[in-house]
Design an enzyme around this catalytic site. Structure first.
Site, PDB file in Angstrom:
ATOM      1  CD  GLU A   1       0.707  -5.166  10.503  1.00 16.25           C
ATOM      2  OE1 GLU A   1      -0.229  -5.982  10.584  1.00 16.25           O
ATOM      3  OE2 GLU A   1       0.548  -3.988  10.142  1.00 16.25           O
TER       4      GLU A   1
ATOM      5  N   PRO B   1       0.815  -1.209   0.000  1.00 13.79           N
ATOM      6  CG  PRO B   1      -0.698  -1.498   1.733  1.00 13.79           C
ATOM      7  CD  PRO B   1       0.584  -2.045   1.192  1.00 13.79           C
TER       8      PRO B   1
ATOM      9  NE  ARG C   1      -5.874  -6.265 -20.904  1.00 21.20           N
ATOM     10  CZ  ARG C   1      -6.043  -5.132 -21.607  1.00 21.20           C
ATOM     11  NH1 ARG C   1      -5.197  -4.129 -21.437  1.00 21.20           N
ATOM     12  NH2 ARG C   1      -7.026  -5.026 -22.461  1.00 21.20           N
TER      13      ARG C   1
ATOM     14  CG  ASP D   1      -7.788  -1.812 -22.903  1.00 20.94           C
ATOM     15  OD1 ASP D   1      -8.848  -2.111 -23.472  1.00 20.94           O
ATOM     16  OD2 ASP D   1      -7.118  -2.593 -22.222  1.00 20.94           O
TER      17      ASP D   1
HETATM   18  O1  LIG Z   1      -2.228  -4.514   0.578  1.00 24.01           O
HETATM   19  C1  LIG Z   1      -1.491  -4.440  -0.381  1.00 24.01           C
HETATM   20  O2  LIG Z   1      -0.390  -5.281  -0.515  1.00 24.01           O
HETATM   21  C2  LIG Z   1      -0.266  -6.286   0.495  1.00 24.01           C
HETATM   22  C3  LIG Z   1       0.588  -5.812   1.614  1.00 24.01           C
HETATM   23  C4  LIG Z   1       1.969  -5.796   1.461  1.00 24.01           C
HETATM   24  C5  LIG Z   1       2.768  -5.316   2.492  1.00 24.01           C
HETATM   25  C6  LIG Z   1       2.183  -4.877   3.681  1.00 24.01           C
HETATM   26  C7  LIG Z   1       0.800  -4.898   3.826  1.00 24.01           C
HETATM   27  C8  LIG Z   1      -0.005  -5.377   2.780  1.00 24.01           C
HETATM   28  C9  LIG Z   1      -1.690  -3.454  -1.459  1.00 24.01           C
HETATM   29  C10 LIG Z   1      -2.675  -2.487  -1.500  1.00 24.01           C
HETATM   30  N1  LIG Z   1      -2.496  -1.779  -2.640  1.00 24.01           N
HETATM   31  N2  LIG Z   1      -1.434  -2.289  -3.298  1.00 24.01           N
HETATM   32  C11 LIG Z   1      -0.913  -3.309  -2.582  1.00 24.01           C
END
Ligand SMILES: O=C(OCc1ccccc1)c1cn[nH]c1
Length: 247
Positions: free
Chosen positions: A116, A89, A158, A173
């Site tokens: 985490e 994220p 794709r 697209d």
């Molecule tokens: O949650 C996500 O990745 C998983 C993840 C990785 C590292 C720590 C917490 C969560 C994510 C959301 N938007 N893009 C990726």
């Protein structure tokens, strides 16, 4: 293209055996290899996580298994170096432009974090021997990087020549670079011409291709203004004005 995915849930990627990507894999267009991170753990419980230094909730993925997994996965290709993608994220926003850029790469490795996240030293260590990028598919938190990896693998695959039957649909697209300046696509229709009392916009049945293109551009502009005004800011003003005049 070679794609390696390191994860504690390899089964999550069964969908990559389906449909067009599955076909591309079977035809050798894409070489997707799945790796269970626990293969690089040696304790009875195949431990991949531990409590965070500095305290706080949740768990952090240990660096040792990741270091060994990345060594093993990226070490076996006579000197070639992959690009390592870390879905998170907190990463840079993944866009169609990134999909186009990554589709030009010969070899991608996706590291699926859970909990985490992965001990930060893993990315630093990997960056010593390959390009590393942290990418986010959106502003929300998933339980792990697997879903984000599926999204990015689909968006990239794709674009590879031969993966989609009709190359044209790739060009049309939304977000395709240069296609209507990053406007989202307007509504699309197919037979029947009338369905549950709704008619297809007559211009689309007119056979006037210029009028159809103008109508589509207008609808794309409308929909972008409604749903994605942020994309309109990217248009330089005179292009926007010119387009308005055209419509
Ligand atoms: O949650 C996500 O990745 C998983 C993840 C990785 C590292 C720590 C917490 C969560 C994510 C959301 N938007 N893009 C990726």
């Amino acid at each position: 293209m070679r794609i390696d995915i390191i994860t504690i849930f390899p089964d999550y990627f069964a969908p990559l055996d389906l449909s067009l990507i599955g076909k591309a894999r079977r035809s050798g267009l894409i070489d997707v290899r799945l790796h269970d991170l626990r293969r690089w753990t040696y304790d009875r419980h195949h431990t991949v996580d531990d409590t965070p230094y500095g305290g706080g909730p949740g768990m952090v993925m240990k660096p040792e298994p990741w270091g060994e997994a990345l060594d093993a996965v990226t070490g076996d290709a006579d000197g070639a170096t992959p690009r390592l993608v870390l879905p998170t994220p907190s990463g840079l926003p993944f866009t169609q432009q990134d999909a186009v850029r990554l589709a030009a790469e010969p070899w991608l490795v996706f590291a699926c974090g859970r909990y985490e996240g992965i001990d930060a030293r893993v990315a630093v260590d990997a960056a010593r021997r390959m390009p590393v990028e942290e990418l986010s598919i959106g502003d929300y938190v998933l339980n792990g990087g697997e879903a984000a990896t599926l999204v990015m693998v689909e968006a990239v695959s794709r674009l590879l020549p031969g993966v989609l039957g009709n190359a044209e649909s790739v060009a049309q697209d939304s977000f395709a670079p240069g296609m209507m300046d990053n406007l989202v696509e307007g509504p699309v229709y197919t037979k029947p011409a009338v369905w549950r009392g709704q008619e297809v916009p007559p211009v689309l049945l007119s056979g006037h291709h210029g009028a159809v293109d103008r109508w589509r551009r207008d609808e794309a502009l409308r929909k972008t203004a409604r749903n994605r005004p942020d994309l309109l800011d990217r248009l330089d003003p005179d292009t926007l004005d010119r387009r308005d005049r055209e419509v």
